[in-house]
Design an enzyme around this catalytic site. Structure first.
Site, PDB file in Angstrom:
ATOM      1  N   GLN A  79       1.781   6.829  -7.354  1.00 20.44           N
ATOM      2  CA  GLN A  79       0.589   7.537  -6.897  1.00 20.44           C
ATOM      3  C   GLN A  79       0.868   9.037  -6.924  1.00 20.44           C
ATOM      4  O   GLN A  79       1.753   9.527  -6.227  1.00 20.44           O
ATOM      5  CB  GLN A  79       0.198   7.108  -5.478  1.00 20.44           C
ATOM      6  CG  GLN A  79      -1.133   7.699  -5.027  1.00 20.44           C
ATOM      7  CD  GLN A  79      -1.431   7.431  -3.566  1.00 20.44           C
ATOM      8  OE1 GLN A  79      -0.778   7.991  -2.691  1.00 20.44           O
ATOM      9  NE2 GLN A  79      -2.414   6.575  -3.309  1.00 20.44           N
ATOM     10  N   TYR A 114      -7.134  15.622   0.350  1.00 16.83           N
ATOM     11  CA  TYR A 114      -6.143  16.363  -0.422  1.00 16.83           C
ATOM     12  C   TYR A 114      -6.850  17.140  -1.535  1.00 16.83           C
ATOM     13  O   TYR A 114      -8.073  17.130  -1.635  1.00 16.83           O
ATOM     14  CB  TYR A 114      -5.079  15.405  -0.956  1.00 16.83           C
ATOM     15  CG  TYR A 114      -4.296  14.722   0.151  1.00 16.83           C
ATOM     16  CD1 TYR A 114      -3.631  15.474   1.127  1.00 16.83           C
ATOM     17  CD2 TYR A 114      -4.235  13.338   0.246  1.00 16.83           C
ATOM     18  CE1 TYR A 114      -2.936  14.862   2.153  1.00 16.83           C
ATOM     19  CE2 TYR A 114      -3.533  12.709   1.267  1.00 16.83           C
ATOM     20  CZ  TYR A 114      -2.889  13.476   2.229  1.00 16.83           C
ATOM     21  OH  TYR A 114      -2.201  12.874   3.250  1.00 16.83           O
ATOM     22  N   ARG A 119      -7.616   6.614  -6.362  1.00 24.33           N
ATOM     23  CA  ARG A 119      -7.948   6.376  -4.948  1.00 24.33           C
ATOM     24  C   ARG A 119      -9.053   7.341  -4.538  1.00 24.33           C
ATOM     25  O   ARG A 119      -8.961   8.542  -4.779  1.00 24.33           O
ATOM     26  CB  ARG A 119      -6.728   6.556  -4.042  1.00 24.33           C
ATOM     27  CG  ARG A 119      -7.102   6.529  -2.550  1.00 24.33           C
ATOM     28  CD  ARG A 119      -5.920   6.357  -1.617  1.00 24.33           C
ATOM     29  NE  ARG A 119      -5.553   4.954  -1.504  1.00 24.33           N
ATOM     30  CZ  ARG A 119      -4.976   4.412  -0.410  1.00 24.33           C
ATOM     31  NH1 ARG A 119      -4.728   5.158   0.648  1.00 24.33           N
ATOM     32  NH2 ARG A 119      -4.667   3.138  -0.383  1.00 24.33           N
ATOM     33  N   GLY A 159      -0.545  -2.069   4.302  1.00 21.53           N
ATOM     34  CA  GLY A 159       0.411  -1.012   4.574  1.00 21.53           C
ATOM     35  C   GLY A 159       1.313  -1.338   5.740  1.00 21.53           C
ATOM     36  O   GLY A 159       2.471  -1.731   5.568  1.00 21.53           O
ATOM     37  N   ARG A 160       0.793  -1.200   6.959  1.00 22.95           N
ATOM     38  CA  ARG A 160       1.626  -1.401   8.151  1.00 22.95           C
ATOM     39  C   ARG A 160       2.277  -2.783   8.215  1.00 22.95           C
ATOM     40  O   ARG A 160       3.434  -2.896   8.651  1.00 22.95           O
ATOM     41  CB  ARG A 160       0.810  -1.109   9.410  1.00 22.95           C
ATOM     42  CG  ARG A 160       0.508   0.374   9.586  1.00 22.95           C
ATOM     43  CD  ARG A 160      -0.384   0.638  10.794  1.00 22.95           C
ATOM     44  NE  ARG A 160      -0.592   2.054  11.017  1.00 22.95           N
ATOM     45  CZ  ARG A 160      -1.518   2.795  10.415  1.00 22.95           C
ATOM     46  NH1 ARG A 160      -2.338   2.218   9.540  1.00 22.95           N
ATOM     47  NH2 ARG A 160      -1.632   4.078  10.674  1.00 22.95           N
ATOM     48  N   SER A 186       0.825  -1.202   0.000  1.00 24.31           N
ATOM     49  CA  SER A 186       0.000   0.000   0.000  1.00 24.31           C
ATOM     50  C   SER A 186       0.861   1.255   0.000  1.00 24.31           C
ATOM     51  O   SER A 186       1.987   1.252   0.510  1.00 24.31           O
ATOM     52  CB  SER A 186      -0.892  -0.015   1.248  1.00 24.31           C
ATOM     53  OG  SER A 186      -1.894   0.962   1.167  1.00 24.31           O
ATOM     54  N   PRO A 187       0.362   2.364  -0.556  1.00 24.54           N
ATOM     55  CA  PRO A 187       1.095   3.627  -0.456  1.00 24.54           C
ATOM     56  C   PRO A 187       1.223   4.058   0.999  1.00 24.54           C
ATOM     57  O   PRO A 187       0.232   4.132   1.717  1.00 24.54           O
ATOM     58  CB  PRO A 187       0.245   4.609  -1.266  1.00 24.54           C
ATOM     59  CG  PRO A 187      -1.094   3.969  -1.405  1.00 24.54           C
ATOM     60  CD  PRO A 187      -0.885   2.498  -1.333  1.00 24.54           C
TER      61      PRO A 187
END
Length: 766
Positions: free
Chosen positions: A492, A573, A621, A715-716, A414-415
């Site tokens: 991304q 964003y 996304r 991700g994590r 994941s980003p």
């Protein structure tokens, strides 16, 4: 202690029994408004654990109940002319009338007073001689209703209509039967509960109910219609109703999910369905009621515990168990309420989706229940993937294709923001970070959000794609990945908007810089928080500038060697600030309706798509919800957002959620964002990627096999274990994953160790 129990169902009777077992000196009377053998249900279902609890609490009644249970192991799902059977599920059923008779006799034997056809008062003054009054009077509790302001009651009426029938047809498996009518789909939940009868619950959407004319039929007409619809499953047996006192339409019910924030008031204590309900599709209502009764009796008889503390402990402990089951029941209920999403599935995947709908049953749990059946699911899944090869591997190792890009498997890194760039240029840290994770076996590796301009950065440490140095830095990484792994790389691209000019993540997440801040732009002059700068609303010139920056960055991505590009339109964003009404307060053509709010992000994406090679894929996304209810973007709007980007050329929708509004109220949990990927995928009919608190191989395989998403991003877990995918392959005994040649011996040892551990665990189980 003198106690009155209002309600002579399983909850009230079993509480009275439990109290007497603790102390025979208790004086207990049960008051039931109906006759002894009246009941408006047919069979009840228990788990093995519930039976163990009953045996431990009262071996006498427990043994009688246990000895009269009907056992079955299989689930049959009838859909699209096929019957899919899986085994190992271990159900236990008993007739509700028989259960009541057993408990009534046990209560009499213990000296409990049973008073039938008695309408108990809801006024505390009428119970002056009693120490406590147990409100075990069901989901329609008169006591709870009379004092609703004291019980903090939340009732949600679910949308589907259902009728609880009985039938003499003996089902040899727990049966789900789905039938299509001219007005929509109808289905039955059917199971045998003794040697003569089965429960047969008919359910459908309200539109189907109305379309079939059931809203105007009397009971004989409704029964005749249902017998016709399910004739091939009933084998000539009739359907029976024990609610004949009700007019036809009123016999059809809407399930009421009940939550109470306070379980006691004055002398009244709520028990069972009076305090909480769990949808019949997971069969736990009676289980919860009996376990409530056991706990309440235990705390009320514990030496040295005050009544107030006893009731507080009762509620605190039981409410946790109720919450767990209500969460599972919610998932199950919503699956049936959104059935249209899954009807296009092949029968085997439809069945898998049904079995895992509550999230209480997972991929590996199904393997324990019926290994052969699950392996059949895995073979089917592999044959649907590009190449159509039956590798025998779990779903996570099936390839996936986006345009001409083929991914080796469904795992995505994941980003993740690293805040480690220098003037936007990725350096040695990024080279090692991305290179290592690509070698770890994932099919696709995302960059963190890479910004299209200096002013578009979130922090001074965020990478960019707006100078030749950036192109060179990224190309160094993509070249290494392509030469040393099978992974593909996705860039991304985004612009921070109102969330820009903040400190590095570990210095103060979303906090503005102490010095050196740059001006911000966004859809409207809405700051991210009171501490952040107020952005300048974008002019048409600003929009043209940002549009060109995204296009320029997309062209640079070609030179940098990326396989795929994603446009970041989530998390508040800049592009997200146009989509969410929480941030977009514009009154021009770019504000107001969803179509207007999507206008600028679609303009940018369309231009990016035109600049990006047609054979290479692109994704977007999105935040599928603002976690702000109807004030913000809703999951229903997310479906329309996904469709709009898909029509503009997006090959994948990366479905995230929230982070668009500082005061949002997210509901966290395991795989908590996956339902949004599911809804978008199966309502918009687009490919999706699931993200959000996914950390086990079991999660990944369940999501994929159930058709809830096409790719799964972690991700994590990848932060701390770049070799997560290789470890997963070793865990599953899969040898087809790409391993860097220099690491083959380590992979071999890991696989052998995991195989030995699995064999030892199996030996212990068996």
């Amino acid at each position: 202690m003198k106690i009155g129990c209002v309600g002579g169902g399983p909850a009230g009777l079993y509480f009275a029994i439990s109290m007497k077992l603790h102390n025979p000196d208790h004086v207990i009377d049960v008051y039931e408004r109906n006759r002894p053998h009246d009941t408006f249900g047919w069979g009840v279902v228990f788990s093995d654990q519930t039976v163990e609890n009953l045996m431990a609490n009262d071996p006498v009644s427990g043994a009688t109940i246990r000895d009269e249970f009907t056992h079955w192991d299989d689930i049959d799902v009838h859909i699209h002319g096929e019957c899919i059977r899986s085994s190992g599920h271990g159900f236990i059923g008993i007739g509700r009338k028989r259960l009541l008779a057993i408990l009534q006799q046990r209560a009499r034997d213990l000296g409990i007073g049973l008073h039938f056809e008695h309408e108990a008062s809801t006024d505390p003054a009428d119970w002056a001689e009693f120490d406590l009054v147990i409100a075990a009077d069901g989901a329609n509790s008169r006591i709870r209703t009379a004092h609703v302001e004291h019980f903090d009651v939340d009732i949600q009426v679910k949308k589907n209509k259902f009728f609880w029938f009985g039938t003499a047809k003996q089902f040899d498996a727990f049966t789900f039967a789905f039938e299509q009518t001219e007005a929509g789909w109808v289905w039955a939940h059917a199971y045998r509960f003794d040697d003569q009868l089965s429960t047969f619950i008919v359910e459908m959407a309200p539109e189907t109910w109305t379309g079939l004319g059931l809203d105007t039929m009397d009971q004989p007409e409704a029964i005749a219609l249902c017998e016709k619809l399910f004739a091939k499953h009933l084998d000539g047996n009739a359907l029976m109703s024990n609610a004949t006192h009700l007019p036809g339409p009123q016999a059809w019910l809407n399930f009421r999910r009940i939550i109470t924030g306070q379980w006691s008031y004055d002398k009244f204590v709520l028990l069972g369905d009076a305090a909480h309900t769990a949808h019949f599709s997971i069969g736990s209502g009676t289980k919860l009621a009996l376990e409530d009764a056991i706990k309440l009796a235990e705390v009320l008889n514990r030496p040295g515990l005050s009544r107030a503390d006893a009731l507080a402990e009762y509620q605190a402990e039981r409410s946790i168990e109720v919450l767990k089951l209500q969460n599972s029941a919610r998932n199950s209920t919503e699956w049936f309420e959104t059935l249209d999403r899954y009807l296009p599935f092949a029968p085997i995947q439809f069945t898998y989706s049904l079995l895992t709908r509550s999230q209480r049953v997972s991929h590996e749990n199904l393997r324990l229940r019926d290994q052969a059946w699950l392996e059949g699911v895995e073979r089917w899944f592999q044959t649907q993937a590009p190449g159509g090869r039956d590798t025998g591997a779990p779903p996570m190792f099936a390839p996936f294709r986006l345009r001409e890009l083929e991914l080796a498997n469904r795992i995505v890194v994941s980003p993740m923001a690293m805040y480690s760039a220098t003037d936007g240029t990725p350096g040695d840290f990024h080279f090692v970070h991305y290179g290592t994770r690509a070698q770890g076996g994932a099919g696709l590796v995302y960059t963190e959000m890479t910004c299209v301009s200096p002013e578009g950065r979130i922090t001074p440490g965020c990478p960019g794609m707006y100078t030749p140095e950036h192109v060179a830095g990224w190309k160094r990484i993509t070249d290494f990945v392509h030469h040393n792994s099978k992974a593909k790389m996705c860039l991304q691209l985004g612009h921070s908007g109102a969330k820009g000019s903040t400190k590095l993540g570990w210095e103060g997440m979303d906090e503005p810089l102490d010095s050196g801040n740059w001006p911000l732009i966004a859809a409207s002059d809405v700051p991210w928080s009171d501490a952040n700068q107020t952005p300048r609303p974008m002019t048409r010139a600003d929009m043209d500038m940002v549009h060109d920056q995204f296009v320029a960055a997309t062209r640079m991505a070609i030179d940098a060697g990326f396989d795929m590009v994603e446009m970041h339109a989530a998390h508040g964003y800049l592009l997200s600030s146009f989509i969410t009404p929480m941030q977009n307060h514009r009154t021009d053509d770019y504000g107001g309706s969803l179509e207007n709010r999507l206008r600028f992000p679609l303009e940018v994406f369309t231009a990016m798509r035109a600049a990006w090679p047609s054979h290479k894929p692109m994704s977007v996304r999105i935040s599928a919800t603002d976690w702000m209810g109807d004030q913000g973007v809703t999951p229903e709007e997310a479906v329309r957002i996904a469709q709009a980007f898909h029509e503009a050329g997006a090959d994948l929708i990366d479905v995230s959620a929230g982070q668009t509004w500082a005061d949002c109220q997210p509901v966290y949990g395991r795989m908590f964002q996956t339902p949004f990927a599911d809804q978008v995928r199966n309502e918009a009919r687009v490919s999706t990627m699931a993200v959000g608190n996914i950390y086990e191989t079991d999660h990944v395989n369940s999501i994929l096999a159930a058709g809830r998403a096409d790719l799964v991003a972690l991700g994590r877990p990848h932060m701390i274990d770049p070799m997560w995918t290789l470890r997963a392959a070793a865990q599953h005994g899969y040898r087809g994953v790409a391993v860097p040649p220099a690491y083959l011996s380590g992979m071999g040892q890991l696989a052998r160790n995991m195989q030995r551990a699995a064999e030892q665990e199996a030996a212990l189980r068996g």
